[in-house]
Design a protein around this motif. Structure first.
Motif, short mmCIF file in Angstrom:
data_model
loop_
_atom_site.label_atom_id
_atom_site.label_comp_id
_atom_site.label_asym_id
_atom_site.label_seq_id
_atom_site.Cartn_x
_atom_site.Cartn_y
_atom_site.Cartn_z
N SER A 287 0.67 -1.15 -0.13
CA SER A 287 -0.06 -0.14 0.05
C SER A 287 0.87 1.45 0.03
N GLN A 288 1.94 1.30 0.83
CA GLN A 288 3.11 2.39 0.78
C GLN A 288 3.39 2.55 -0.67
N HIS A 289 3.73 1.51 -1.30
CA HIS A 289 4.45 1.57 -2.76
C HIS A 289 3.54 2.26 -3.55
N MET A 290 2.07 1.61 -3.27
CA MET A 290 0.98 2.52 -4.42
C MET A 290 0.79 3.50 -3.90
N LYS A 291 0.75 3.97 -2.90
CA LYS A 291 0.62 5.40 -2.53
C LYS A 291 1.60 6.16 -3.18
N ILE A 292 2.69 5.81 -3.31
CA ILE A 292 3.68 6.61 -4.05
C ILE A 292 3.65 6.82 -5.26
N LEU A 293 3.34 5.50 -6.15
CA LEU A 293 3.14 5.48 -7.44
C LEU A 293 1.81 6.39 -7.78
N ILE A 294 0.72 6.43 -6.89
CA ILE A 294 -0.37 7.37 -7.52
C ILE A 294 0.24 8.49 -6.95
N GLU A 295 0.71 9.20 -5.91
CA GLU A 295 1.04 10.61 -5.83
C GLU A 295 1.91 11.07 -7.14
N CYS A 296 2.78 10.14 -7.61
CA CYS A 296 3.55 10.68 -8.76
C CYS A 296 2.87 10.67 -9.97
N GLY A 297 1.52 9.94 -10.03
CA GLY A 297 0.83 10.26 -11.38
C GLY A 297 1.23 9.03 -12.24
N LEU A 298 1.69 7.87 -11.52
CA LEU A 298 2.12 6.67 -12.55
C LEU A 298 0.81 5.55 -12.42
N ILE A 299 0.10 5.58 -11.52
CA ILE A 299 -0.97 4.85 -11.47
C ILE A 299 -2.42 5.52 -10.90
N ALA A 300 -3.43 5.19 -11.62
CA ALA A 300 -4.79 5.71 -11.18
C ALA A 300 -5.36 4.60 -10.73
N VAL A 301 -6.35 4.91 -9.90
CA VAL A 301 -7.19 3.90 -8.98
C VAL A 301 -8.47 4.08 -9.36
N GLU A 302 -9.27 3.32 -10.03
CA GLU A 302 -10.59 3.28 -10.25
C GLU A 302 -11.39 2.24 -9.50
N LYS A 303 -12.50 2.90 -8.72
CA LYS A 303 -13.38 1.82 -8.04
C LYS A 303 -14.39 1.22 -8.97
N LYS A 304 -14.45 -0.23 -8.95
CA LYS A 304 -15.49 -0.76 -9.66
C LYS A 304 -16.25 -1.86 -8.77
N GLY A 305 -17.32 -1.54 -8.16
CA GLY A 305 -18.20 -2.21 -7.13
C GLY A 305 -17.29 -1.97 -6.11
N ARG A 306 -17.01 -3.33 -5.48
CA ARG A 306 -16.29 -3.35 -4.27
C ARG A 306 -14.60 -3.28 -4.34
N GLU A 307 -14.20 -3.59 -5.70
CA GLU A 307 -12.90 -3.63 -6.03
C GLU A 307 -12.47 -2.38 -6.42
N ARG A 308 -10.93 -2.24 -6.34
CA ARG A 308 -10.14 -0.85 -6.74
C ARG A 308 -9.19 -1.46 -7.69
N TYR A 309 -9.60 -1.05 -8.92
CA TYR A 309 -8.45 -1.32 -9.81
C TYR A 309 -7.37 -0.36 -10.24
N CYS A 310 -6.13 -0.71 -10.53
CA CYS A 310 -5.12 0.18 -10.69
C CYS A 310 -4.78 -0.07 -12.36
N GLU A 311 -4.55 1.40 -12.53
CA GLU A 311 -4.05 1.27 -14.38
C GLU A 311 -2.80 2.14 -14.28
N ALA A 312 -1.99 1.69 -15.22
CA ALA A 312 -0.66 2.50 -15.29
C ALA A 312 -0.98 3.69 -16.14
N LYS A 313 -0.38 4.80 -15.91
CA LYS A 313 -0.47 6.03 -16.49
C LYS A 313 1.09 6.18 -17.10
N LEU A 314 1.50 5.35 -18.15
CA LEU A 314 2.99 5.22 -18.51
C LEU A 314 3.32 6.65 -19.20
N GLU A 315 2.55 7.55 -19.53
CA GLU A 315 2.78 8.77 -20.15
C GLU A 315 3.76 9.51 -19.28
#
Length: 109
Positions: free
Chosen positions: A43-71
């Motif tokens: 979760s800490q690693h994910m937090k950093i990746l999200i803060e840096c804009g490399l990952i976006a998290v989208e909630k789908k139902g009860r799940e949270r899906y992570c998508e890479a923002k490679l740009e």
């Protein structure tokens, strides 16, 4: 602490997380299953990746899906590109020196 894309990719675990989701979004549980470390550590690693804009998290139902923002990695590519010409010149000079040495050795034989 201000984090940037360079900070995000400096850690091998974060690079592996990016590799995992580069081709398809994955939920957090699926990502965590690929590592032997604790869920809070992931979760800490994910937090950093999200803060840096490399990952976006989208909630789908009860799940949270992570998508890479490679740009965002374009920042790294641009930074590296400025040094590519310098290294190419150094390699070209080394090639010339090596070719001279080989030619001299052939003449001496």
């Amino acid at each position: 602490m201000r984090r940037d894309v360079f900070h995000a990719i400096s850690d091998p675990t974060r690079r592996e997380i990016i590799n995992l989701i580069a081709h398809q979004p994955l939920n957090l549980n699926t990502i965590a299953e690929n590592f032997t470390m604790s869920r809070p550590a992931i979760s800490q690693h994910m937090k950093i990746l999200i803060e840096c804009g490399l990952i976006a998290v989208e909630k789908k139902g009860r799940e949270r899906y992570c998508e890479a923002k490679l740009e965002k990695l374009d920042e790294v590519a641009q930074w590296i590109e400025q040094y590519r010409a310098v290294w190419q010149q150094k390699h070209d000079r080394l090639d010339k020196v090596l070719n001279k040495l080989v030619n001299k050795k052939r003449k001496d034989q």
